[in-house]
Design a protein around this motif. Structure first.
Motif, PDB file in Angstrom:
ATOM      1  N   HIS A   1      32.121 -11.989  14.756  1.00 24.86           N
ATOM      2  CA  HIS A   1      32.276 -11.766  16.487  1.00 24.86           C
ATOM      3  C   HIS A   1      30.715 -11.861  16.343  1.00 24.86           C
ATOM      4  O   HIS A   1      29.873 -11.653  15.810  1.00 24.86           O
ATOM      5  CB  HIS A   1      32.328 -10.257  16.680  1.00 24.86           C
ATOM      6  CG  HIS A   1      32.164 -10.095  18.129  1.00 24.86           C
ATOM      7  ND1 HIS A   1      31.264  -9.911  18.658  1.00 24.86           N
ATOM      8  CD2 HIS A   1      33.466 -10.430  18.929  1.00 24.86           C
ATOM      9  CE1 HIS A   1      31.289  -9.696  19.991  1.00 24.86           C
ATOM     10  NE2 HIS A   1      32.971  -9.694  20.334  1.00 24.86           N
ATOM     11  N   ALA A   2      30.682 -12.658  17.691  1.00 24.53           N
ATOM     12  CA  ALA A   2      28.453 -12.440  17.991  1.00 24.53           C
ATOM     13  C   ALA A   2      28.137 -11.656  17.714  1.00 24.53           C
ATOM     14  O   ALA A   2      26.955 -11.637  17.372  1.00 24.53           O
ATOM     15  CB  ALA A   2      28.810 -13.784  19.075  1.00 24.53           C
TER      16      ALA A   2
ATOM     17  N   HIS B   1      31.099  -5.736  23.538  1.00 21.67           N
ATOM     18  CA  HIS B   1      31.944  -6.563  23.424  1.00 21.67           C
ATOM     19  C   HIS B   1      32.471  -6.131  21.838  1.00 21.67           C
ATOM     20  O   HIS B   1      33.172  -6.499  20.696  1.00 21.67           O
ATOM     21  CB  HIS B   1      31.306  -7.349  23.789  1.00 21.67           C
ATOM     22  CG  HIS B   1      31.578  -7.835  24.754  1.00 21.67           C
ATOM     23  ND1 HIS B   1      33.096  -8.105  25.485  1.00 21.67           N
ATOM     24  CD2 HIS B   1      31.143  -8.542  25.851  1.00 21.67           C
ATOM     25  CE1 HIS B   1      32.893  -9.005  26.620  1.00 21.67           C
ATOM     26  NE2 HIS B   1      31.848  -8.761  27.139  1.00 21.67           N
ATOM     27  N   ALA B   2      31.619  -5.666  21.044  1.00 25.79           N
ATOM     28  CA  ALA B   2      31.429  -5.118  19.513  1.00 25.79           C
ATOM     29  C   ALA B   2      31.743  -4.468  19.234  1.00 25.79           C
ATOM     30  O   ALA B   2      33.177  -4.750  17.717  1.00 25.79           O
ATOM     31  CB  ALA B   2      29.819  -4.942  19.084  1.00 25.79           C
ATOM     32  N   VAL B   3      32.177  -3.653  19.907  1.00 27.92           N
ATOM     33  CA  VAL B   3      32.692  -2.385  20.207  1.00 27.92           C
ATOM     34  C   VAL B   3      34.659  -2.804  20.653  1.00 27.92           C
ATOM     35  O   VAL B   3      34.832  -2.106  19.300  1.00 27.92           O
ATOM     36  CB  VAL B   3      32.498  -0.921  20.140  1.00 27.92           C
ATOM     37  CG1 VAL B   3      32.944   0.551  19.990  1.00 27.92           C
ATOM     38  CG2 VAL B   3      31.348  -0.868  19.852  1.00 27.92           C
ATOM     39  N   GLN B   4      34.603  -3.196  20.685  1.00 29.44           N
ATOM     40  CA  GLN B   4      36.086  -3.597  21.032  1.00 29.44           C
ATOM     41  C   GLN B   4      36.766  -4.344  20.572  1.00 29.44           C
ATOM     42  O   GLN B   4      37.621  -4.149  19.752  1.00 29.44           O
ATOM     43  CB  GLN B   4      35.668  -3.985  22.975  1.00 29.44           C
ATOM     44  CG  GLN B   4      37.416  -4.468  23.534  1.00 29.44           C
ATOM     45  CD  GLN B   4      37.346  -5.754  24.371  1.00 29.44           C
ATOM     46  OE1 GLN B   4      36.619  -5.904  24.955  1.00 29.44           O
ATOM     47  NE2 GLN B   4      38.172  -4.833  25.568  1.00 29.44           N
ATOM     48  N   TYR B   5      35.630  -5.464  19.559  1.00 28.17           N
ATOM     49  CA  TYR B   5      35.651  -5.918  18.987  1.00 28.17           C
ATOM     50  C   TYR B   5      37.362  -5.652  17.554  1.00 28.17           C
ATOM     51  O   TYR B   5      37.891  -5.386  17.249  1.00 28.17           O
ATOM     52  CB  TYR B   5      35.492  -7.375  17.544  1.00 28.17           C
ATOM     53  CG  TYR B   5      35.627  -8.089  16.920  1.00 28.17           C
ATOM     54  CD1 TYR B   5      36.694  -9.110  17.606  1.00 28.17           C
ATOM     55  CD2 TYR B   5      35.367  -7.778  16.050  1.00 28.17           C
ATOM     56  CE1 TYR B   5      36.967  -9.706  16.493  1.00 28.17           C
ATOM     57  CE2 TYR B   5      35.253  -8.540  14.882  1.00 28.17           C
ATOM     58  CZ  TYR B   5      36.007  -9.611  15.023  1.00 28.17           C
ATOM     59  OH  TYR B   5      36.356 -10.489  14.206  1.00 28.17           O
ATOM     60  N   CYS B   6      36.005  -4.317  17.027  1.00 31.16           N
ATOM     61  CA  CYS B   6      35.815  -3.771  15.841  1.00 31.16           C
ATOM     62  C   CYS B   6      37.840  -2.446  16.765  1.00 31.16           C
ATOM     63  O   CYS B   6      38.114  -2.457  15.283  1.00 31.16           O
ATOM     64  CB  CYS B   6      34.870  -1.703  16.027  1.00 31.16           C
ATOM     65  SG  CYS B   6      33.540  -3.548  15.188  1.00 31.16           S
ATOM     66  N   HIS B   7      37.989  -2.118  17.818  1.00 30.58           N
ATOM     67  CA  HIS B   7      38.540  -1.182  18.194  1.00 30.58           C
ATOM     68  C   HIS B   7      39.828  -1.748  18.329  1.00 30.58           C
ATOM     69  O   HIS B   7      40.925  -1.647  17.602  1.00 30.58           O
ATOM     70  CB  HIS B   7      38.322  -0.524  19.570  1.00 30.58           C
ATOM     71  CG  HIS B   7      36.646   0.982  18.896  1.00 30.58           C
ATOM     72  ND1 HIS B   7      37.370   1.566  20.485  1.00 30.58           N
ATOM     73  CD2 HIS B   7      36.410   1.236  18.441  1.00 30.58           C
ATOM     74  CE1 HIS B   7      35.814   2.832  19.912  1.00 30.58           C
ATOM     75  NE2 HIS B   7      35.744   2.660  18.441  1.00 30.58           N
TER      76      HIS B   7
ATOM     77  N   ALA C   1      36.966   1.727  13.097  1.00 28.13           N
ATOM     78  CA  ALA C   1      35.949   3.334  14.365  1.00 28.13           C
ATOM     79  C   ALA C   1      35.184   3.007  13.429  1.00 28.13           C
ATOM     80  O   ALA C   1      35.060   3.091  11.874  1.00 28.13           O
ATOM     81  CB  ALA C   1      36.531   4.103  13.834  1.00 28.13           C
ATOM     82  N   HIS C   2      34.016   2.409  13.878  1.00 27.05           N
ATOM     83  CA  HIS C   2      32.470   2.479  13.252  1.00 27.05           C
ATOM     84  C   HIS C   2      32.026   3.531  12.263  1.00 27.05           C
ATOM     85  O   HIS C   2      31.327   3.894  11.707  1.00 27.05           O
ATOM     86  CB  HIS C   2      31.402   1.642  14.113  1.00 27.05           C
ATOM     87  CG  HIS C   2      29.937   1.448  13.707  1.00 27.05           C
ATOM     88  ND1 HIS C   2      29.168   2.444  13.082  1.00 27.05           N
ATOM     89  CD2 HIS C   2      29.477   0.477  13.343  1.00 27.05           C
ATOM     90  CE1 HIS C   2      28.145   1.972  12.858  1.00 27.05           C
ATOM     91  NE2 HIS C   2      28.368   0.556  12.705  1.00 27.05           N
TER      92      HIS C   2
END
Length: 314
Positions: free
Chosen positions: A79-80, A131-137, A142-143
């Protein structure tokens, strides 16, 4: 016994060749950070004439599961707005993670330099982080330690989520127990005895992060750890009057005490603050190491009162 000895010898040679290849291809430069069982160095990748970050993890039975989890999670990401893992080298005593170098440092220091961020910049960076957290979830990760020190900025000023040392793969109904993360970003449920949803605590941390970006200080402040906990448990904070209503609404929605009422990442992505400004997707990192597939471990920054421009008011 002969076969066993040969296997051990071959394994030793493999470890040596891996470390030699690392030494041949990378020139280690300055130390960026140092932890209890890890060290982060800036390095120069000779074949591609580019800078990278090398996280050096000393193998320890106590932390083996965390190291394996971090490597597995980072290998799965593309992810970017997430720091890229280029290469992993295992030796008998050490694991080396070769990662993308974000040359502009972390978001915490950027906020300290500015005092607080202009809302236009805060919106742009926060949407990239979302966007990064959405990609993780969406990928069941979970970060569990979202904070300004774990958001890095690349040469174009784009946000990159980093440090997956506390991250975990989660099933839809899976809950966690025990304290995890950095005090000032921790959700109220982390201080209780009941199991909690790691993705919901990520959402609370995003609320603290957005508040910090636009206010220049944390929403929950006090002279002692216990008083900070009290403020968090009561959600005792005040958004500065200069903050725009659409940002105010997102902060208040994210910093809800009851974890069952907390919005998920998809709901926040539909809020006017996000929808009114489409996040411009940053280009894919220009760094590329041929033949290879990031994570910057930082010590918790609980107080940032050493900045001349930003002092905590107790």
């Amino acid at each position: 016994l002969i076969n066993e000895d040969l296997t051990m010898e071959q394994a030793g040679e493999a470890h040596c060749s891996a470390e030699e290849a690392l030494t041949d291809d990378y020139k280690m430069m300055m130390t960026l950070d140092q932890g209890q069982f890890s060290e982060v160095k800036l390095a120069f990748h000779i074949p591609t004439v580019s800078c990278v970050v090398v996280k050096i993890l000393r193998k320890n039975k106590k932390y083996a599961s965390f190291i394996n989890s971090e490597v597995s999670i980072m290998k799965s990401f593309d992810h970017a707005n997430i720091i890229k893992l280029f290469h992993v080298v295992h030796t008998r005593e050490t694991t080396y993670l070769v990662m993308e170098h974000a040359s502009e440092g972390d978001l915490l220091h950027h906020i300290l330099e500015q005092g607080s961020l202009e809302e236009s910049e805060a919106r742009r960076l926060f949407i990239q982080i979302l966007h990064a957290v959405q990609y993780c979830h969406n990928n069941s990760i979970a970060h569990r330690d979202i904070k300004a020190g774990n958001i890095l900025l690349d040469c174009r000023g784009n946000a990159k989520l980093a440090d997956f040392g506390l991250s975990a793969k989660v099933s839809p109904e899976q809950k966690f127990n025990g304290f995890c993360g950095t005090l000032y970003y921790c959700a109220p449920e982390l201080f209780g005895e009941e199991a909690y949803d790691g993705r919901a605590t990520d959402m609370w941390s995003l609320g603290v992060l957005l508040f910090l970006m636009v206010a220049g200080h944390f929403p929950f402040r006090a002279r002692s750890v216990e008083r900070v906990k009290e403020h968090i448990l009561a959600a005792n904070f005040k958004v500065p009057p200069h903050v725009s209503m659409d940002i105010f609404n997102v902060i208040v929605e994210l910093l809800i005490i009851n974890p069952g009422w907390k919005p998920n990442i998809g709901q926040i992505m539909r809020r006017p603050m996000v929808r009114s400004r489409e996040a411009q997707s940053p280009p894919t990192s220009t760094q590329a190491i041929p033949g290879t597939t990031n994570d910057l471990e930082q010590d918790p920054h609980l107080l940032v009162s050493n900045s001349p421009r930003q002092k905590f008011q107790f």
